[in-house]
Write a protein that holds these residues in place. Structure first.
Motif, PDB file in Angstrom:
ATOM      1  N   LEU A  19      -6.583  -1.384  -2.174  1.00 27.38           N
ATOM      2  CA  LEU A  19      -7.075  -0.522  -0.940  1.00 27.38           C
ATOM      3  C   LEU A  19      -7.851  -1.872  -0.272  1.00 27.38           C
ATOM      4  O   LEU A  19      -7.949  -1.573   0.835  1.00 27.38           O
ATOM      5  CB  LEU A  19      -8.126   0.348  -1.343  1.00 27.38           C
TER       6      LEU A  19
ATOM      7  N   LEU B 292      -8.621   7.007  -3.236  1.00 32.96           N
ATOM      8  CA  LEU B 292      -9.372   7.300  -1.780  1.00 32.96           C
ATOM      9  C   LEU B 292     -10.223   8.487  -1.584  1.00 32.96           C
ATOM     10  O   LEU B 292     -11.061   8.403  -1.113  1.00 32.96           O
ATOM     11  CB  LEU B 292      -8.132   7.409  -0.809  1.00 32.96           C
TER      12      LEU B 292
ATOM     13  N   GLU C  36      -2.160   9.830   4.395  1.00 31.45           N
ATOM     14  CA  GLU C  36      -2.902   8.945   3.523  1.00 31.45           C
ATOM     15  C   GLU C  36      -2.903   7.478   4.309  1.00 31.45           C
ATOM     16  O   GLU C  36      -4.037   6.696   4.320  1.00 31.45           O
ATOM     17  CB  GLU C  36      -2.383   8.812   2.166  1.00 31.45           C
ATOM     18  N   LEU C  37      -1.853   7.035   4.453  1.00 35.03           N
ATOM     19  CA  LEU C  37      -1.877   6.015   5.284  1.00 35.03           C
ATOM     20  C   LEU C  37      -2.666   5.763   6.774  1.00 35.03           C
ATOM     21  O   LEU C  37      -3.213   4.847   6.997  1.00 35.03           O
ATOM     22  CB  LEU C  37      -0.414   5.280   5.578  1.00 35.03           C
TER      23      LEU C  37
ATOM     24  N   LEU D 202      -6.436   5.464   5.869  1.00 30.60           N
ATOM     25  CA  LEU D 202      -6.691   4.115   5.844  1.00 30.60           C
ATOM     26  C   LEU D 202      -6.758   3.365   7.072  1.00 30.60           C
ATOM     27  O   LEU D 202      -7.937   2.649   7.015  1.00 30.60           O
ATOM     28  CB  LEU D 202      -5.510   3.451   4.847  1.00 30.60           C
ATOM     29  N   ASP D 203      -5.836   3.716   8.106  1.00 32.59           N
ATOM     30  CA  ASP D 203      -5.998   2.993   9.161  1.00 32.59           C
ATOM     31  C   ASP D 203      -7.263   3.247   9.753  1.00 32.59           C
ATOM     32  O   ASP D 203      -7.965   2.642  10.790  1.00 32.59           O
ATOM     33  CB  ASP D 203      -4.727   3.270  10.180  1.00 32.59           C
TER      34      ASP D 203
ATOM     35  N   THR E 284       0.756  -1.293  -0.074  1.00 31.69           N
ATOM     36  CA  THR E 284      -0.029   0.033   0.086  1.00 31.69           C
ATOM     37  C   THR E 284       0.823   1.393   0.012  1.00 31.69           C
ATOM     38  O   THR E 284       0.557   2.117  -0.838  1.00 31.69           O
ATOM     39  CB  THR E 284      -0.811  -0.045   1.262  1.00 31.69           C
TER      40      THR E 284
ATOM     41  N   ASN F 137      -3.996   8.024  -3.640  1.00 33.31           N
ATOM     42  CA  ASN F 137      -4.599   9.297  -2.849  1.00 33.31           C
ATOM     43  C   ASN F 137      -5.966   9.830  -3.614  1.00 33.31           C
ATOM     44  O   ASN F 137      -6.927  10.180  -2.783  1.00 33.31           O
ATOM     45  CB  ASN F 137      -3.567  10.340  -2.873  1.00 33.31           C
TER      46      ASN F 137
ATOM     47  N   GLU G 159      -5.746  -4.163   1.760  1.00 40.07           N
ATOM     48  CA  GLU G 159      -5.300  -3.430   2.600  1.00 40.07           C
ATOM     49  C   GLU G 159      -6.159  -3.567   4.129  1.00 40.07           C
ATOM     50  O   GLU G 159      -5.838  -3.921   5.012  1.00 40.07           O
ATOM     51  CB  GLU G 159      -4.953  -2.130   2.708  1.00 40.07           C
ATOM     52  N   LEU G 160      -7.316  -3.147   3.782  1.00 37.82           N
ATOM     53  CA  LEU G 160      -8.424  -3.232   4.577  1.00 37.82           C
ATOM     54  C   LEU G 160      -8.786  -4.777   5.297  1.00 37.82           C
ATOM     55  O   LEU G 160      -8.839  -4.995   6.279  1.00 37.82           O
ATOM     56  CB  LEU G 160      -9.626  -2.630   4.216  1.00 37.82           C
TER      57      LEU G 160
END
Length: 282
Positions: free
Chosen positions: A112, A99, A42-43, A46-47, A23, A96, A115-116
């Motif tokens: 993405l 998102l 940005e990370l 996402l968190d 990611t 970016n 990652e989730l």
């Protein structure tokens, strides 16, 4: 961050095959188009999304149920989906913007989504399927293959139907000669990043956006150090930008490494003019 520092950072991310943070590396690609991009912000965003999702999942929830919850959250609540209006917009490859706009192409949405999913304990993997990136997951009952545009689970029949046009283009008329599983292998993080960059490469080449193309080529040369063809293509981008000396260096490296390549004569024919142009800069 200067372009040199940006590339040094990218090089550090992709240095070790076993430790490429997918990611973060995919996000870093966007620094070429968005130089002020705050990657850590940005990370972190996402968190925050992952934390919202985790709160909906009870301890001990089965993997297949967690997958359903992820699908609902990603496609319904967050509204991610395909950019049907402008599929070839470069922003579809910049995480970016994906998102922000909630629109992308299969591979950017997959990054993405994975990652989730991984943050809620799902062993999601990317699949470099021809013409349409996919996501797969192993469960006790077998393999689940998903379309990252919609979250739909794809049957073997649907996958074969998606594959057949590619096989036809390759001159294979009998699809039974080629096992479907051959195209469902897990893609490495390096392969995923390369595919994202090559998507951008195709767009910028088509649009003759040489400066953006050069930025992509610089990353591909770093990512795929054994691919002299990427060095050649960087040289051609330099030539189109009238940066004659680096163009000459890259193209000379290519013909030296691939003297019998189909395009080596064509490349050699360009070199006298490039040498003359580079000397004129003295």
């Amino acid at each position: 961050m200067t372009s040199t520092k940006v590339l040094d950072y990218f090089a550090s991310l992709v240095a070790d095959d076993d430790a490429i943070p997918l990611t973060e590396t995919a996000l870093a690609i966007a620094q070429d188009a968005y130089p002020d991009l705050d990657l850590q912000a940005e990370l972190a965003a996402l968190d925050v999304l992952a934390l919202r999702l985790k709160r909906r999942i009870a301890e001990g929830t089965a993997a297949i149920q967690r997958l359903r919850l992820l699908n609902h959250f990603f496609y319904r609540d967050l509204g991610f989906g395909p950019n049907a209006n402008d599929y070839y917009d470069p922003d579809n490859s910049y995480l970016n913007m994906v998102l922000k706009q909630r629109r992308g192409i299969p591979i950017s949405l997959a990054v993405l989504y994975m990652e989730l999913g991984q943050q809620i304990g799902l062993p999601l993997k990317g699949v470099a399927f021809p013409s349409h990136f996919l996501v797969r997951m192993t469960i006790p009952a077998g393999e689940v293959v998903l379309d990252p545009l919609t979250g739909e689970t794809l049957s073997k029949e649907q996958l074969q139907e998606m594959l057949d046009p590619y096989l036809e283009r390759e001159g294979i008329t009998n699809s039974s000669e080629v096992p479907l599983g051959l195209f469902l292998q897990t893609a490495s993080h390096r392969e995923i990043i390369a595919r994202m960059l090559r998507n951008l490469k195709a767009i910028y080449l088509q649009e003759s956006r040489w400066q953006r193309l050069l930025a992509v080529q610089n990353r591909l040369v770093i990512l795929l150090p054994d691919s002299i063809e990427e060095v050649r293509d960087r040289g051609l981008a330099y030539a189109n930008l009238e940066c004659f000396r680096p163009a000459l260096e890259d193209l000379e490296a290519y013909v030296q490494a691939r003297p019998d390549a189909a395009d080596s004569t064509q490349i050699r024919d360009r070199m006298p003019a490039l040498r003359m142009m580079s000397r004129s800069l003295n």
